[in-house]
Scaffold this motif. Structure first.
Motif, mmCIF file in Angstrom:
data_model
loop_
_atom_site.group_PDB
_atom_site.id
_atom_site.type_symbol
_atom_site.label_atom_id
_atom_site.label_comp_id
_atom_site.label_asym_id
_atom_site.label_seq_id
_atom_site.Cartn_x
_atom_site.Cartn_y
_atom_site.Cartn_z
ATOM 1 N N THR A 226 0.830 -1.205 0.000
ATOM 2 C CA THR A 226 0.000 0.000 0.000
ATOM 3 C C THR A 226 0.868 1.262 0.000
ATOM 4 O O THR A 226 0.610 2.205 -0.754
ATOM 5 N N ALA A 227 1.901 1.271 0.830
ATOM 6 C CA ALA A 227 2.780 2.444 0.914
ATOM 7 C C ALA A 227 3.503 2.685 -0.407
ATOM 8 O O ALA A 227 3.624 3.832 -0.860
ATOM 9 N N ARG A 228 3.983 1.620 -1.043
ATOM 10 C CA ARG A 228 4.661 1.785 -2.338
ATOM 11 C C ARG A 228 3.689 2.288 -3.397
ATOM 12 O O ARG A 228 4.042 3.139 -4.209
ATOM 13 N N THR A 229 2.458 1.784 -3.385
ATOM 14 C CA THR A 229 1.447 2.230 -4.351
ATOM 15 C C THR A 229 1.144 3.712 -4.153
ATOM 16 O O THR A 229 1.094 4.485 -5.118
ATOM 17 N N ARG A 230 0.944 4.116 -2.911
ATOM 18 C CA ARG A 230 0.657 5.528 -2.637
ATOM 19 C C ARG A 230 1.845 6.416 -2.996
ATOM 20 O O ARG A 230 1.671 7.533 -3.483
ATOM 21 N N PHE A 231 3.053 5.914 -2.757
ATOM 22 C CA PHE A 231 4.248 6.669 -3.135
ATOM 23 C C PHE A 231 4.259 6.882 -4.643
ATOM 24 O O PHE A 231 4.473 8.002 -5.121
ATOM 25 N N ASN A 232 4.022 5.827 -5.412
ATOM 26 C CA ASN A 232 4.005 5.952 -6.875
ATOM 27 C C ASN A 232 2.916 6.916 -7.343
ATOM 28 O O ASN A 232 3.119 7.671 -8.294
ATOM 29 N N GLU A 233 1.779 6.891 -6.675
ATOM 30 C CA GLU A 233 0.715 7.832 -7.036
ATOM 31 C C GLU A 233 1.148 9.276 -6.785
ATOM 32 O O GLU A 233 0.874 10.167 -7.589
ATOM 33 N N SER A 234 1.843 9.505 -5.663
ATOM 34 C CA SER A 234 2.283 10.875 -5.374
ATOM 35 C C SER A 234 3.399 11.301 -6.325
ATOM 36 O O SER A 234 3.474 12.464 -6.720
ATOM 37 N N VAL A 235 4.259 10.363 -6.732
ATOM 38 C CA VAL A 235 5.302 10.685 -7.720
ATOM 39 C C VAL A 235 4.668 11.005 -9.060
ATOM 40 O O VAL A 235 5.095 11.941 -9.743
ATOM 41 N N GLU A 236 3.640 10.258 -9.438
ATOM 42 C CA GLU A 236 2.942 10.537 -10.691
ATOM 43 C C GLU A 236 2.342 11.952 -10.673
ATOM 44 O O GLU A 236 2.477 12.710 -11.635
ATOM 45 N N THR A 237 1.699 12.316 -9.574
ATOM 46 C CA THR A 237 1.125 13.658 -9.437
ATOM 47 C C THR A 237 2.219 14.716 -9.533
ATOM 48 O O THR A 237 2.082 15.717 -10.240
ATOM 49 N N TYR A 238 3.320 14.487 -8.823
ATOM 50 C CA TYR A 238 4.458 15.417 -8.845
ATOM 51 C C TYR A 238 5.000 15.564 -10.264
ATOM 52 O O TYR A 238 5.174 16.679 -10.759
#
Length: 193
Positions: free
Chosen positions: A145-157
């Motif tokens: 879950t943490a890795r998925t959320r990290f990737n989502e925030s990197v995508e937004t960034y």
């Protein structure tokens, strides 16, 4: 009044452009901070796993006449994984590769430990061991879950800082790397008893 109209329009445009510039910069700071926060969450979940591994190893040691090489491999992989850090403000694919390899070593050693435990029925029935196994399973889900959320925030960034015309103003903000699976992760895990 008419002779001041061009000045008023010019000042109005400067104010609008200035406010837009400030908004773009503040937005970049927000998405950058979100990436750092999510990376902190990834590290926290990995730390939780590392903490649980110590308890698991001690429980296994105490409950079984266990293969020392398997326990040593888990302990060494855990030590290596905790020694590697990634700077969230300058995440590179190389840093991710090192981090992923270290965490993969932990996962691999941990799987060997859990498969080897099958030989010890008294250990499998031990409530402490069962509880730790559940905690590890829960932690692995939290890591995902943490890795998925990290990737989502990197995508937004990345979308924010790389799109036109913001990328002109935000040239000092570089694209961040996504968390990727380790090499060979697409193959099924072979479990032997």
């Amino acid at each position: 009044m008419k002779r001041f109209l061009p000045w008023i329009i010019g000042i109005g445009l400067v104010i609008i452009i200035g406010l837009w510039y400030i908004n773009v910069k503040n937005g970049a700071i927000e998405v950058d901070q979100a990436v750092k926060k999510e990376w902190g969450n990834v590290e926290t979940t990995y730390q939780r796993r590392n903490d649980l591994i110590g308890n698991l190893v001690n429980t296994v040691k105490g409950a079984a006449d266990f293969e020392k090489s398997t326990l040593t491999a888990v302990i060494e992989a855990r030590a290596k994984a905790t020694s590697i850090t990634v700077d969230p403000s300058n995440i590179t694919p190389e840093q991710f590769e090192k981090f992923s390899q270290a965490q993969s070593g932990v996962s691999s050693a941990l799987s060997r430990l859990l498969v080897s435990v099958e030989k010890y029925p008294e250990l499998k029935a031990n409530q402490n061991f069962i509880d730790l196994q559940r905690e590890l399973t829960s932690t692995e889900n939290q890591i995902l879950t943490a890795r998925t959320r990290f990737n989502e925030s990197v995508e937004t960034y990345n979308n924010y800082v790389l799109k036109m015309p913001r990328n002109i103003i935000l040239s000092e903000y570089k694209e961040k790397a996504l968390f990727k699976s380790v090499a060979g992760a697409e193959k099924p895990v072979e479990v032997k008893f």
